[in-house]
Design a protein around this motif. Structure first.
Motif, PDB file in Angstrom:
ATOM      1  N   ASP A 122     -10.918   0.854   0.057  1.00 20.51           N
ATOM      2  CA  ASP A 122     -11.726  -0.230   1.003  1.00 20.51           C
ATOM      3  C   ASP A 122     -11.188  -1.573   0.457  1.00 20.51           C
ATOM      4  OD1 ASP A 122     -14.737   1.539  -0.226  1.00 20.51           O
ATOM      5  OD2 ASP A 122     -13.720   1.615   1.751  1.00 20.51           O
ATOM      6  N   THR A 123     -10.335  -1.815  -0.096  1.00 21.70           N
ATOM      7  CA  THR A 123      -9.666  -2.977  -0.452  1.00 21.70           C
ATOM      8  C   THR A 123      -8.883  -3.783   0.664  1.00 21.70           C
ATOM      9  OG1 THR A 123      -9.231  -2.741  -2.642  1.00 21.70           O
ATOM     10  CG2 THR A 123      -7.769  -4.380  -1.724  1.00 21.70           C
ATOM     11  N   ALA A 124      -9.354  -4.720   1.320  1.00 18.16           N
ATOM     12  CA  ALA A 124      -8.793  -5.349   2.640  1.00 18.16           C
ATOM     13  C   ALA A 124      -9.363  -6.677   2.541  1.00 18.16           C
ATOM     14  CB  ALA A 124      -9.276  -4.415   3.763  1.00 18.16           C
ATOM     15  N   VAL A 125      -8.803  -7.405   3.621  1.00 22.19           N
ATOM     16  CA  VAL A 125      -9.452  -8.559   4.268  1.00 22.19           C
ATOM     17  C   VAL A 125     -10.564  -8.157   5.287  1.00 22.19           C
ATOM     18  CG1 VAL A 125      -9.264 -10.892   5.351  1.00 22.19           C
ATOM     19  CG2 VAL A 125      -7.665 -10.011   3.662  1.00 22.19           C
ATOM     20  N   THR A 178     -11.309  -6.919  -2.866  1.00 21.72           N
ATOM     21  CA  THR A 178     -10.586  -5.930  -3.745  1.00 21.72           C
ATOM     22  C   THR A 178     -11.331  -5.130  -4.626  1.00 21.72           C
ATOM     23  OG1 THR A 178      -9.121  -7.808  -3.862  1.00 21.72           O
ATOM     24  CG2 THR A 178      -8.830  -6.191  -5.590  1.00 21.72           C
ATOM     25  N   VAL A 179     -11.236  -3.738  -4.566  1.00 14.97           N
ATOM     26  CA  VAL A 179     -11.800  -2.937  -5.479  1.00 14.97           C
ATOM     27  C   VAL A 179     -10.617  -2.102  -6.311  1.00 14.97           C
ATOM     28  CG1 VAL A 179     -13.332  -0.845  -5.546  1.00 14.97           C
ATOM     29  CG2 VAL A 179     -13.150  -2.173  -3.267  1.00 14.97           C
ATOM     30  N   SER A 180     -10.953  -2.705  -7.781  1.00 14.03           N
ATOM     31  CA  SER A 180      -9.811  -2.248  -8.583  1.00 14.03           C
ATOM     32  C   SER A 180     -10.554  -2.189 -10.049  1.00 14.03           C
ATOM     33  CB  SER A 180      -8.756  -3.220  -8.637  1.00 14.03           C
ATOM     34  OG  SER A 180      -7.782  -2.951  -9.505  1.00 14.03           O
ATOM     35  N   SER A 181     -10.133  -1.272 -10.753  1.00 11.73           N
ATOM     36  CA  SER A 181     -10.379  -1.372 -12.157  1.00 11.73           C
ATOM     37  C   SER A 181      -9.749  -2.066 -13.142  1.00 11.73           C
ATOM     38  CB  SER A 181     -10.554   0.129 -12.763  1.00 11.73           C
ATOM     39  OG  SER A 181      -9.287   0.716 -12.544  1.00 11.73           O
ATOM     40  N   SER A 237     -19.707  -6.819  14.899  1.00 11.71           N
ATOM     41  CA  SER A 237     -18.657  -6.140  14.202  1.00 11.71           C
ATOM     42  C   SER A 237     -18.030  -6.602  13.031  1.00 11.71           C
ATOM     43  CB  SER A 237     -17.816  -5.601  15.317  1.00 11.71           C
ATOM     44  OG  SER A 237     -18.195  -5.067  16.429  1.00 11.71           O
ATOM     45  N   TRP A 238     -17.822  -5.651  12.037  1.00 13.24           N
ATOM     46  CA  TRP A 238     -16.952  -6.056  10.969  1.00 13.24           C
ATOM     47  C   TRP A 238     -15.814  -5.122  11.125  1.00 13.24           C
ATOM     48  CZ3 TRP A 238     -17.747  -9.710   7.583  1.00 13.24           C
ATOM     49  CH2 TRP A 238     -18.796 -10.263   7.271  1.00 13.24           C
ATOM     50  N   TYR A 239     -14.527  -5.767  10.895  1.00 14.03           N
ATOM     51  CA  TYR A 239     -13.090  -5.303  10.739  1.00 14.03           C
ATOM     52  C   TYR A 239     -12.714  -5.471   9.513  1.00 14.03           C
ATOM     53  CZ  TYR A 239     -13.133  -4.835  15.987  1.00 14.03           C
ATOM     54  OH  TYR A 239     -13.417  -4.582  17.330  1.00 14.03           O
ATOM     55  N   ARG A 240     -11.626  -4.629   9.212  1.00 13.80           N
ATOM     56  CA  ARG A 240     -10.808  -4.861   8.191  1.00 13.80           C
ATOM     57  C   ARG A 240      -9.217  -4.680   8.112  1.00 13.80           C
ATOM     58  NH1 ARG A 240     -13.169  -0.041   3.990  1.00 13.80           N
ATOM     59  NH2 ARG A 240     -12.288   1.730   5.238  1.00 13.80           N
ATOM     60  N   GLN A 241      -8.618  -5.283   7.362  1.00 14.03           N
ATOM     61  CA  GLN A 241      -7.217  -5.298   7.515  1.00 14.03           C
ATOM     62  C   GLN A 241      -6.649  -5.438   6.151  1.00 14.03           C
ATOM     63  OE1 GLN A 241      -5.070  -8.212   9.849  1.00 14.03           O
ATOM     64  NE2 GLN A 241      -3.311  -6.935   9.911  1.00 14.03           N
ATOM     65  N   ALA A 242      -5.957  -4.120   5.626  1.00 14.44           N
ATOM     66  CA  ALA A 242      -5.353  -3.958   4.395  1.00 14.44           C
ATOM     67  C   ALA A 242      -3.923  -4.332   4.539  1.00 14.44           C
ATOM     68  CB  ALA A 242      -5.241  -2.542   3.958  1.00 14.44           C
ATOM     69  N   PRO A 243      -3.102  -4.476   3.509  1.00 19.67           N
ATOM     70  CA  PRO A 243      -1.632  -5.091   3.742  1.00 19.67           C
ATOM     71  C   PRO A 243      -1.110  -4.242   4.109  1.00 19.67           C
ATOM     72  CG  PRO A 243      -2.665  -5.536   1.534  1.00 19.67           C
ATOM     73  CD  PRO A 243      -3.595  -4.917   2.013  1.00 19.67           C
ATOM     74  N   GLY A 244      -0.008  -4.430   5.087  1.00 17.69           N
ATOM     75  CA  GLY A 244       0.756  -3.408   5.799  1.00 17.69           C
ATOM     76  C   GLY A 244       0.057  -2.462   6.950  1.00 17.69           C
ATOM     77  N   GLN A 245      -1.158  -2.894   7.089  1.00 17.14           N
ATOM     78  CA  GLN A 245      -1.769  -2.077   8.267  1.00 17.14           C
ATOM     79  C   GLN A 245      -2.515  -2.960   9.201  1.00 17.14           C
ATOM     80  OE1 GLN A 245      -4.551   0.822   6.552  1.00 17.14           O
ATOM     81  NE2 GLN A 245      -3.197   1.229   4.756  1.00 17.14           N
ATOM     82  N   GLN A 246      -2.765  -2.296  10.397  1.00 19.49           N
ATOM     83  CA  GLN A 246      -3.559  -2.899  11.397  1.00 19.49           C
ATOM     84  C   GLN A 246      -4.886  -3.207  11.237  1.00 19.49           C
ATOM     85  OE1 GLN A 246      -2.445  -0.747  15.118  1.00 19.49           O
ATOM     86  NE2 GLN A 246      -0.735  -1.752  15.167  1.00 19.49           N
TER      87      GLN A 246
END
Length: 114
Positions: free
Chosen positions: A88-91, A111-114, A34-43
């Motif tokens: 989609d930005t997250a670890v 990190t997805v950013s322009s 599985s793949w999981y992700r965690q954005a800042p301040g989120q679970q």
């Protein structure tokens, strides 16, 4: 089992990345990856899963954009991420589930950013 995640980076919106998760030992046919992700301040949340028989499942927000796969011969799982969005930005973390244990990789930053 030790997992090493790689492939993260910074991309512009609409870009793509492929994450890899290499296992130190063999990925057995009964393992679920599985793949999981965690954005800042989120679970940490589930992104995608591939079972031992190759069945896949995705969170709604990535359906049609992300593809999970695995290569048992290379002991590696992948997450192909297309049409990336800022949200989609997250670890991103990979997990190997081998009952009764879960093994986690160390995480890779996307990190997805322009």
């Amino acid at each position: 089992v030790q997992l090493q995640a790689s492939g993260g980076g910074k991309v512009q919106p609409g870009g793509f990345l492929r994450l890899s998760c290499a296992a130190s030992g063999s990925i057995f046919t009964k393992d679920t990856m599985s793949w999981y992700r965690q954005a800042p301040g989120q679970q940490r949340g589930l992104v995608a899963t591939i079972t031992s028989d190759g069945s896949t499942n995705y969170v709604n927000s990535v359906k049609g954009r992300f593809t999970i796969s695995k290569d048992n011969g290379k002991n590696t799982a992948y997450l192909q991420m297309n049409s990336l969005k800022p949200e989609d930005t997250a670890v991103y973390y990979c997990k190997l589930a081998r009952w009764p244990y879960d093994y986690w990789g160390q995480g890779t930053q996307v990190t997805v950013s322009s």
